[in-house]
Motif scaffolding. Structure first.
Motif, PDB file in Angstrom:
ATOM      1  N   LEU A   1       0.896  -1.357  -0.013  1.00 13.41           N
ATOM      2  CA  LEU A   1       0.128   0.161  -0.003  1.00 13.41           C
ATOM      3  C   LEU A   1       0.839   1.279  -0.024  1.00 13.41           C
ATOM      4  CD1 LEU A   1      -3.003  -0.529   2.536  1.00 13.41           C
ATOM      5  CD2 LEU A   1      -2.991  -0.835   0.018  1.00 13.41           C
ATOM      6  N   VAL A   2       0.494   2.383  -0.635  1.00 17.41           N
ATOM      7  CA  VAL A   2       1.156   3.617  -0.657  1.00 17.41           C
ATOM      8  C   VAL A   2       0.032   4.594  -0.053  1.00 17.41           C
ATOM      9  CG1 VAL A   2       2.041   5.437  -2.277  1.00 17.41           C
ATOM     10  CG2 VAL A   2       2.575   3.030  -2.483  1.00 17.41           C
ATOM     11  N   ARG A   3       0.462   5.589   0.575  1.00 18.75           N
ATOM     12  CA  ARG A   3      -0.453   6.615   1.209  1.00 18.75           C
ATOM     13  C   ARG A   3      -0.315   7.667   0.012  1.00 18.75           C
ATOM     14  NH1 ARG A   3       0.215  11.058   5.772  1.00 18.75           N
ATOM     15  NH2 ARG A   3       1.764  11.954   4.198  1.00 18.75           N
ATOM     16  N   VAL A   4      -1.320   7.952  -0.581  1.00 19.38           N
ATOM     17  CA  VAL A   4      -1.331   8.696  -1.768  1.00 19.38           C
ATOM     18  C   VAL A   4      -1.933  10.199  -1.229  1.00 19.38           C
ATOM     19  CG1 VAL A   4      -1.725   7.116  -3.643  1.00 19.38           C
ATOM     20  CG2 VAL A   4      -3.663   7.887  -2.250  1.00 19.38           C
TER      21      VAL A   4
ATOM     22  N   LEU B   1      -0.086   2.598  -9.304  1.00 14.97           N
ATOM     23  CA  LEU B   1       0.662   3.765  -9.276  1.00 14.97           C
ATOM     24  C   LEU B   1       1.913   3.826 -10.388  1.00 14.97           C
ATOM     25  CD1 LEU B   1      -0.132   4.129  -6.190  1.00 14.97           C
ATOM     26  CD2 LEU B   1       1.721   5.516  -5.803  1.00 14.97           C
ATOM     27  N   ALA B   2       1.693   4.609 -11.073  1.00  7.47           N
ATOM     28  CA  ALA B   2       2.835   4.797 -12.554  1.00  7.47           C
ATOM     29  C   ALA B   2       4.147   5.179 -11.947  1.00  7.47           C
ATOM     30  CB  ALA B   2       2.260   5.510 -13.543  1.00  7.47           C
ATOM     31  N   PRO B   3       5.150   4.844 -12.651  1.00  8.59           N
ATOM     32  CA  PRO B   3       6.140   5.274 -12.393  1.00  8.59           C
ATOM     33  C   PRO B   3       6.245   6.715 -12.220  1.00  8.59           C
ATOM     34  CG  PRO B   3       6.499   3.460 -14.087  1.00  8.59           C
ATOM     35  CD  PRO B   3       5.141   3.923 -13.860  1.00  8.59           C
ATOM     36  N   PRO B   4       7.042   7.256 -11.378  1.00  8.15           N
ATOM     37  CA  PRO B   4       7.133   8.929 -11.131  1.00  8.15           C
ATOM     38  C   PRO B   4       7.645   9.536 -12.324  1.00  8.15           C
ATOM     39  CG  PRO B   4       8.599   8.014  -9.784  1.00  8.15           C
ATOM     40  CD  PRO B   4       7.776   6.653 -10.256  1.00  8.15           C
ATOM     41  N   SER B   5       7.223  10.418 -12.863  1.00  7.49           N
ATOM     42  CA  SER B   5       7.897  11.265 -14.064  1.00  7.49           C
ATOM     43  C   SER B   5       9.022  12.079 -13.454  1.00  7.49           C
ATOM     44  CB  SER B   5       6.810  12.132 -14.783  1.00  7.49           C
ATOM     45  OG  SER B   5       6.257  12.913 -13.855  1.00  7.49           O
ATOM     46  N   ARG B   6       8.954  12.484 -12.266  1.00  7.09           N
ATOM     47  CA  ARG B   6      10.029  13.338 -11.549  1.00  7.09           C
ATOM     48  C   ARG B   6      10.051  12.903 -10.115  1.00  7.09           C
ATOM     49  NH1 ARG B   6       8.788  19.523 -12.700  1.00  7.09           N
ATOM     50  NH2 ARG B   6       8.022  19.028 -10.390  1.00  7.09           N
ATOM     51  N   PRO B   7      11.245  13.064  -9.443  1.00  9.22           N
ATOM     52  CA  PRO B   7      11.311  12.637  -8.057  1.00  9.22           C
ATOM     53  C   PRO B   7      10.082  13.157  -7.224  1.00  9.22           C
ATOM     54  CG  PRO B   7      13.628  13.113  -8.825  1.00  9.22           C
ATOM     55  CD  PRO B   7      12.286  13.562 -10.115  1.00  9.22           C
TER      56      PRO B   7
ATOM     57  N   ARG C   1       0.278  10.106  -9.576  1.00  6.03           N
ATOM     58  CA  ARG C   1       0.731   8.928 -10.188  1.00  6.03           C
ATOM     59  C   ARG C   1      -0.475   7.879 -10.519  1.00  6.03           C
ATOM     60  NH1 ARG C   1       5.342   6.980  -6.464  1.00  6.03           N
ATOM     61  NH2 ARG C   1       5.245   5.231  -8.138  1.00  6.03           N
ATOM     62  N   LEU C   2      -1.672   8.081  -9.909  1.00  2.67           N
ATOM     63  CA  LEU C   2      -2.700   7.281 -10.381  1.00  2.67           C
ATOM     64  C   LEU C   2      -3.506   7.773 -11.633  1.00  2.67           C
ATOM     65  CD1 LEU C   2      -4.356   7.783  -6.605  1.00  2.67           C
ATOM     66  CD2 LEU C   2      -3.261   5.495  -7.463  1.00  2.67           C
ATOM     67  N   ASP C   3      -4.288   6.531 -12.042  1.00  7.64           N
ATOM     68  CA  ASP C   3      -4.907   7.215 -13.460  1.00  7.64           C
ATOM     69  C   ASP C   3      -5.897   8.118 -12.875  1.00  7.64           C
ATOM     70  OD1 ASP C   3      -8.048   5.929 -13.228  1.00  7.64           O
ATOM     71  OD2 ASP C   3      -6.511   4.318 -12.320  1.00  7.64           O
ATOM     72  N   PRO C   4      -6.418   9.149 -13.788  1.00  6.11           N
ATOM     73  CA  PRO C   4      -7.439  10.053 -13.609  1.00  6.11           C
ATOM     74  C   PRO C   4      -8.631   9.669 -12.744  1.00  6.11           C
ATOM     75  CG  PRO C   4      -6.413  10.374 -15.783  1.00  6.11           C
ATOM     76  CD  PRO C   4      -6.015   9.237 -15.379  1.00  6.11           C
ATOM     77  N   ASP C   5      -9.159   8.594 -12.933  1.00  5.72           N
ATOM     78  CA  ASP C   5     -10.589   8.387 -12.225  1.00  5.72           C
ATOM     79  C   ASP C   5     -10.129   7.909 -10.906  1.00  5.72           C
ATOM     80  OD1 ASP C   5     -13.176   7.797 -12.340  1.00  5.72           O
ATOM     81  OD2 ASP C   5     -12.570   5.622 -11.953  1.00  5.72           O
TER      82      ASP C   5
ATOM     83  N   GLY D   1      -0.534  13.165 -14.963  1.00  2.00           N
ATOM     84  CA  GLY D   1       0.166  13.795 -13.762  1.00  2.00           C
ATOM     85  C   GLY D   1      -0.589  15.137 -13.546  1.00  2.00           C
ATOM     86  N   ALA D   2      -1.581  15.343 -13.923  1.00  2.00           N
ATOM     87  CA  ALA D   2      -2.438  16.926 -13.687  1.00  2.00           C
ATOM     88  C   ALA D   2      -2.780  16.883 -12.386  1.00  2.00           C
ATOM     89  CB  ALA D   2      -3.425  17.154 -14.899  1.00  2.00           C
ATOM     90  N   ALA D   3      -2.805  18.172 -11.879  1.00  4.76           N
ATOM     91  CA  ALA D   3      -3.357  18.259 -10.528  1.00  4.76           C
ATOM     92  C   ALA D   3      -4.981  18.067 -10.431  1.00  4.76           C
ATOM     93  CB  ALA D   3      -3.045  19.712  -9.936  1.00  4.76           C
ATOM     94  N   LEU D   4      -5.319  17.672  -9.503  1.00  2.61           N
ATOM     95  CA  LEU D   4      -6.911  17.488  -9.261  1.00  2.61           C
ATOM     96  C   LEU D   4      -7.339  18.861  -8.560  1.00  2.61           C
ATOM     97  CD1 LEU D   4      -6.282  13.769  -7.775  1.00  2.61           C
ATOM     98  CD2 LEU D   4      -7.775  14.330  -9.819  1.00  2.61           C
TER      99      LEU D   4
END
Length: 319
Positions: A39-42, A53-59, A66-70, A103-106
């Motif tokens: 588990l990862v705390r998102v 979670l997708a691999p991070p595009s930046r550190p 890193r989650l899909d938009p939905d 990776g867009a902000a919610l």
């Protein structure tokens, strides 16, 4: 992972709020799943299965981004715990009018008193008041979102200039809203950035324009000295068929059709247009078509030709 916790995560579509997990398993079970990389705390008190979670595009990429938009939208709502709703670009995506970049902000909107604050990956827009149900909030695809008109107005300055008009035009063309309802929503946002441009667009849509090409023509070609007052999207019925004419000069019985760039070279569409034009000819309506290329590249020539056609038709009618 603990079997009970795994079932809870699966039932939540890969997400589990801490408060929900602690109803059925002890806290150390959640901590152990995090230490084991399961588990990862998102977001605060919201956990996701690591495989989502997708691999991070930046550190410094936030875990929720890193989650899909939905899934990201569901995570943000779980974190807000009913104190906020999807809004702006996030609501626009739920309404089916915007495709967010990876990776867009919610975006959430919440009452100022709710205690929900912006954090990495989630932008919280605070307002004085927000009714949790209609008319301020509706459910779309099972998610609470701001109503369509407010969503379109709020999202307007956040979109790139070239992309702002498309969602508004599509919503009006799909008849999910009207220019008048959008004008009312705009009246409630007096400090909106780029407000004048949105007001102009809504005015053009209220006048009957239904595409960027028609707006271009309205503003640069088919108005001014010598041009009649065209009826836009004029409804004409011939036999069993109903058609809508882009620009109809009623006295001259001339229909100006503006063919978009996508129709260029489409033989099937060309055949449909020819049949439509022939049907209109049976009731005395002359169809004059201008391509996207000519309208944009040769506006003065298009204007001269239009005026000449209209003058010729008036001469025939007067004779």
């Amino acid at each position: 992972m603990d079997p009970v916790l795994r079932e809870l995560v699966e039932r939540g579509g890969g997400l589990v709020p801490r408060t929900v997990a602690l109803q059925v398993v002890p806290e150390w079970t959640v901590r152990r799943a995090c230490r084991a990389g399961e588990l990862v705390r998102v977001l605060p008190e919201v956990y996701a299965a690591v495989q989502l979670l997708a691999p991070p595009s930046r550190p410094d990429t936030p875990a929720v981004s890193r989650l899909d938009p939905d899934t990201g939208r569901r995570a943000a709502l779980a974190w807000a715990r009913g104190r906020g709703v999807l809004s702006h670009l996030s609501a626009l995506a739920v309404w089916g009018l915007h495709q967010p970049a990876a990776g867009a902000a919610l975006h959430l909107t919440a009452p100022a008193c709710a205690g929900v604050r912006t954090r990495p990956g989630v932008v919280v827009h605070r307002v004085r008041r927000l009714t949790p149900g209609p008319p301020d909030v509706v459910r779309r695809r099972g998610l609470p979102v701001t109503r369509l008109e407010r969503t379109l107005v709020d999202a307007w300055p956040l979109l790139a200039a070239a992309d702002r008009s498309a969602p508004v035009i599509r919503a009006v063309n799909d008849r999910t809203t009207t220019p008048q309802r959008l004008m009312s929503a705009l009246a409630g946002a007096p400090k909106l950035a780029h407000r004048a441009a949105l007001r102009t667009l809504l005015t053009r849509l209220a006048e009957g324009c239904r595409s960027p090409l028609e707006i271009w023509g309205h503003e640069r070609v088919f108005t001014g000295p010598g041009m009649p007052t065209f009826r836009r999207q004029a409804r004409v019925r011939v036999g069993q068929r109903t058609m809508y004419l882009d620009l109809f000069a009623e006295r001259e019985r001339v229909d100006i059709e503006l063919d978009g760039a996508a129709s260029h070279g489409d033989l099937r569409q060309r055949e449909i247009d020819l049949r439509r034009d022939a049907l209109l000819a049976t009731v005395g309506i002359l169809v004059v078509r201008f391509s996207h290329h000519r309208l944009v590249r040769e506006p003065e020539a298009v204007r001269r030709e239009t005026l000449a056609v209209l003058a010729a038709r008036r001469a025939v009618g007067d004779g």
